[in-house]
Write a protein that holds these residues in place. Structure first.
Motif, PDB file in Angstrom:
ATOM      1  N   ARG A 113     -25.674 -52.053   4.772  1.00  0.00           N
ATOM      2  CA  ARG A 113     -26.827 -51.198   5.072  1.00  0.00           C
ATOM      3  C   ARG A 113     -28.130 -51.882   4.645  1.00  0.00           C
ATOM      4  N   ARG A 114     -28.121 -52.473   3.447  1.00  0.00           N
ATOM      5  CA  ARG A 114     -29.322 -53.144   2.944  1.00  0.00           C
ATOM      6  C   ARG A 114     -29.698 -54.347   3.820  1.00  0.00           C
ATOM      7  N   LEU A 115     -28.722 -55.176   4.149  1.00  0.00           N
ATOM      8  CA  LEU A 115     -29.011 -56.348   4.973  1.00  0.00           C
ATOM      9  C   LEU A 115     -29.448 -55.951   6.382  1.00  0.00           C
ATOM     10  N   ALA A 116     -28.830 -54.919   6.934  1.00  0.00           N
ATOM     11  CA  ALA A 116     -29.209 -54.466   8.269  1.00  0.00           C
ATOM     12  C   ALA A 116     -30.620 -53.900   8.272  1.00  0.00           C
ATOM     13  N   ARG A 117     -30.977 -53.139   7.236  1.00  0.00           N
ATOM     14  CA  ARG A 117     -32.337 -52.611   7.142  1.00  0.00           C
ATOM     15  C   ARG A 117     -33.355 -53.747   7.169  1.00  0.00           C
ATOM     16  N   ALA A 118     -33.127 -54.749   6.323  1.00  0.00           N
ATOM     17  CA  ALA A 118     -34.060 -55.874   6.252  1.00  0.00           C
ATOM     18  C   ALA A 118     -34.138 -56.597   7.591  1.00  0.00           C
ATOM     19  N   PHE A 119     -33.007 -56.769   8.242  1.00  0.00           N
ATOM     20  CA  PHE A 119     -32.960 -57.466   9.526  1.00  0.00           C
ATOM     21  C   PHE A 119     -33.733 -56.686  10.583  1.00  0.00           C
ATOM     22  N   LEU A 120     -33.560 -55.374  10.603  1.00  0.00           N
ATOM     23  CA  LEU A 120     -34.161 -54.553  11.648  1.00  0.00           C
ATOM     24  C   LEU A 120     -35.665 -54.376  11.460  1.00  0.00           C
ATOM     25  N   THR A 121     -36.140 -54.449  10.232  1.00  0.00           N
ATOM     26  CA  THR A 121     -37.582 -54.291  10.003  1.00  0.00           C
ATOM     27  C   THR A 121     -38.367 -55.551  10.332  1.00  0.00           C
ATOM     28  N   ALA A 122     -37.671 -56.645  10.609  1.00  0.00           N
ATOM     29  CA  ALA A 122     -38.359 -57.915  10.882  1.00  0.00           C
ATOM     30  C   ALA A 122     -38.813 -58.046  12.332  1.00  0.00           C
ATOM     31  N   GLY A 123     -38.538 -57.047  13.168  1.00  0.00           N
ATOM     32  CA  GLY A 123     -38.943 -57.121  14.568  1.00  0.00           C
ATOM     33  C   GLY A 123     -38.571 -55.855  15.303  1.00  0.00           C
ATOM     34  N   ALA A 124     -39.016 -55.773  16.555  1.00  0.00           N
ATOM     35  CA  ALA A 124     -38.710 -54.595  17.366  1.00  0.00           C
ATOM     36  C   ALA A 124     -37.201 -54.467  17.574  1.00  0.00           C
ATOM     37  N   VAL A 125     -36.707 -53.220  17.523  1.00  0.00           N
ATOM     38  CA  VAL A 125     -35.277 -52.990  17.711  1.00  0.00           C
ATOM     39  C   VAL A 125     -35.006 -52.875  19.214  1.00  0.00           C
ATOM     40  N   ASP A 126     -34.855 -54.038  19.842  1.00  0.00           N
ATOM     41  CA  ASP A 126     -34.505 -54.081  21.260  1.00  0.00           C
ATOM     42  C   ASP A 126     -33.103 -54.666  21.405  1.00  0.00           C
ATOM     43  N   GLY A 127     -32.697 -54.886  22.639  1.00  0.00           N
ATOM     44  CA  GLY A 127     -31.337 -55.353  22.865  1.00  0.00           C
ATOM     45  C   GLY A 127     -31.065 -56.719  22.267  1.00  0.00           C
ATOM     46  N   ARG A 128     -32.016 -57.613  22.378  1.00  0.00           N
ATOM     47  CA  ARG A 128     -31.826 -58.959  21.836  1.00  0.00           C
ATOM     48  C   ARG A 128     -31.688 -58.914  20.313  1.00  0.00           C
ATOM     49  N   ARG A 129     -32.459 -58.019  19.692  1.00  0.00           N
ATOM     50  CA  ARG A 129     -32.362 -57.907  18.234  1.00  0.00           C
ATOM     51  C   ARG A 129     -31.001 -57.324  17.835  1.00  0.00           C
ATOM     52  N   ALA A 327     -24.046 -50.608   8.800  1.00  0.00           N
ATOM     53  CA  ALA A 327     -24.963 -51.055   9.844  1.00  0.00           C
ATOM     54  C   ALA A 327     -25.451 -49.887  10.690  1.00  0.00           C
ATOM     55  N   LEU A 328     -24.546 -48.985  11.049  1.00  0.00           N
ATOM     56  CA  LEU A 328     -24.933 -47.844  11.879  1.00  0.00           C
ATOM     57  C   LEU A 328     -25.846 -46.897  11.118  1.00  0.00           C
ATOM     58  N   ASP A 329     -25.643 -46.753   9.808  1.00  0.00           N
ATOM     59  CA  ASP A 329     -26.569 -45.956   9.001  1.00  0.00           C
ATOM     60  C   ASP A 329     -27.981 -46.531   9.080  1.00  0.00           C
ATOM     61  N   ALA A 330     -28.080 -47.856   8.929  1.00  0.00           N
ATOM     62  CA  ALA A 330     -29.391 -48.501   8.989  1.00  0.00           C
ATOM     63  C   ALA A 330     -30.030 -48.345  10.364  1.00  0.00           C
ATOM     64  N   LEU A 331     -29.230 -48.435  11.397  1.00  0.00           N
ATOM     65  CA  LEU A 331     -29.756 -48.259  12.748  1.00  0.00           C
ATOM     66  C   LEU A 331     -30.265 -46.837  12.971  1.00  0.00           C
ATOM     67  N   GLU A 332     -29.537 -45.858  12.473  1.00  0.00           N
ATOM     68  CA  GLU A 332     -29.993 -44.467  12.603  1.00  0.00           C
ATOM     69  C   GLU A 332     -31.345 -44.285  11.913  1.00  0.00           C
ATOM     70  N   GLU A 333     -31.515 -44.912  10.756  1.00  0.00           N
ATOM     71  CA  GLU A 333     -32.776 -44.798  10.026  1.00  0.00           C
ATOM     72  C   GLU A 333     -33.938 -45.410  10.804  1.00  0.00           C
ATOM     73  N   SER A 334     -33.647 -46.432  11.606  1.00  0.00           N
ATOM     74  CA  SER A 334     -34.715 -47.095  12.371  1.00  0.00           C
ATOM     75  C   SER A 334     -35.132 -46.300  13.609  1.00  0.00           C
ATOM     76  N   ARG A 335     -34.358 -45.288  13.970  1.00  0.00           N
ATOM     77  CA  ARG A 335     -34.661 -44.378  15.073  1.00  0.00           C
ATOM     78  C   ARG A 335     -35.006 -45.127  16.369  1.00  0.00           C
ATOM     79  N   PRO A 336     -34.083 -45.950  16.863  1.00  0.00           N
ATOM     80  CA  PRO A 336     -34.355 -46.678  18.110  1.00  0.00           C
ATOM     81  C   PRO A 336     -34.218 -45.764  19.325  1.00  0.00           C
ATOM     82  N   ASP A 337     -34.599 -46.271  20.469  1.00  0.00           N
ATOM     83  CA  ASP A 337     -34.395 -45.561  21.729  1.00  0.00           C
ATOM     84  C   ASP A 337     -32.980 -45.875  22.198  1.00  0.00           C
ATOM     85  N   TRP A 338     -32.022 -45.052  21.805  1.00  0.00           N
ATOM     86  CA  TRP A 338     -30.614 -45.328  22.078  1.00  0.00           C
ATOM     87  C   TRP A 338     -30.336 -45.428  23.570  1.00  0.00           C
TER      88      TRP A 338
END
Length: 364
Positions: A113-129, A327-338
């Motif tokens: 969860r911690r590593l995914a959070r850091a990874f996701l905050t480094a850029g837009a949460v799009d498909g490539r990310r 990882a899915l917890d971190a993604l939920e926190e980022s609130r992407p356009d699923w």
């Protein structure tokens, strides 16, 4: 793309291979002359092959693939639990199984969860990310728990990716050379890690075995986590794109994996003439064990087969699910356009893994 897959090795990347698998499961066995191997598809046939000591994970005359024999990667490959048989396999399985059982999965979940959070905050949460996260996270989480510094996790994940490429059936000389170089670097990194935390537990379990065997099998765990774990995480993300689901429940994962497996097949090599589940097999023949077909066998109780059965069943199920949950917890926190993330999913990966790719249609 419509109709059935061209053949069993193409099924994992097909949009809907499950009618094809169910038909194979009804046959139980089928000889594919074009591929030059047997297909074991029913739950009975799959169980018989996975449980037979005659069906080995490597050909008797080639315990290490010829393309890497004599290289550092070949030496490591020959020490892996996954590639061992007999007494050596039993000792390694005990050490690895007890080592994994001693690891607290909640720590793995929190680290992921911690590593995914850091990874996701480094850029837009799009498909490539998302694709980059899937490729990075499983190996990075395990490497972090073993003691790699955070700044070195990306290179560790890239090194394991090179090892995976070197061991692919279509690897060329350049890929094998790069994989051998990455293997040497990873082994040196493992040997230099302080004996703390998870690594201390592993060393305790391997106390009666050679230190080189421990490093080889830790590298093997990182290797095995890469493609199978990435497929598992990509599946969890794809299911979330379709709607909310309870990814905290292991039972929900198993139910979904039975219907939509991630690991579709594994291979076995027949060491001597044998009859299994009503089919005669000759020494030297290959069997493609269709785990996904067995999970869909209408004549058997439905059960997920992604983590295998028998002597070579994967002992890391709880750990893999814990990392995917984090990882899915971190993604939920980022609130992407699923819905947008799920709009361009394609299946691209190793032939035995149903790997979703989310950014195939996005511009670089």
């Amino acid at each position: 793309m419509s109709g059935w897959p061209e053949h069993a090795l193409a099924a994992a990347s097909h949009p809907d291979p499950y009618p094809y698998y169910r038909a194979l499961a009804e046959d139980g066995w089928r000889r594919d002359a074009k591929l030059g191997l047997w297909l074991a598809a029913s739950r009975r046939a799959v169980g018989a092959v996975l449980g037979s000591p005659v069906c080995r994970v490597r050909p008797a005359r080639e315990p290490v693939p010829a393309g890497i024999a004599g290289s550092p990667l070949g030496e490591v490959f020959g020490r892996w639990l996954r590639m061992s048989e007999g007494d050596a396999h039993a000792r390694l399985r005990t050490a690895v199984g007890e080592g994994l059982a001693a690891l607290p999965c909640n720590e793995a979940e929190q680290t992921a969860r911690r590593l995914a959070r850091a990874f996701l905050t480094a850029g837009a949460v799009d498909g490539r990310r998302l694709d980059s996260l899937v490729d990075f996270l499983l190996v990075a989480t395990l490497a972090s728990l073993l003691g790699w510094q955070e700044a070195a996790l990306a290179e560790a994940a890239a090194g394991i990716a090179r090892v995976c490429r070197a061991l692919a059936a279509d690897a060329d000389a350049v890929a094998r050379e790069r994989g051998a170089e990455a293997c040497g670097t990873l082994l040196a990194d493992l040997a230099a890690l302080p004996a703390e935390g998870w690594l201390r537990r592993w060393r305790a379990e391997f106390a009666g075995l050679d230190a080189a065997v421990l490093c080889a099998n830790l590298l093997g765990i990182l290797f095995q986590s890469r493609d199978a774990g990435a497929g598992l995480l990509s599946a969890g993300i794809a299911w979330r794109c379709l709607g909310e689901w309870n990814h905290a429940d292991p039972g929900e994962w198993r139910a979904r994996l039975r219907l939509d497996p991630v690991l579709h097949h594994t291979r076995r090599f027949v060491a001597e003439d044998v009859e299994l589940a009503g089919q005669r097999l000759k020494a030297g023949e290959q069997v493609l064990v269709l785990l996904a077909a067995a999970a869909h066998d209408p004549a058997a109780p439905g059960e997920a087969m992604d983590f295998g059965r028998g002597r070579h069943a994967c002992p890391g199920e709880a750990l893999a699910l814990a990392i995917a949950r984090g990882a899915l917890d971190a993604l939920e926190e980022s609130r992407p356009d699923w819905r947008a993330l799920g709009g361009g999913i394609v299946f691209q990966g190793p032939p035995n893994v149903r790997m979703r790719r989310f950014g195939a249609g996005e511009r670089a």
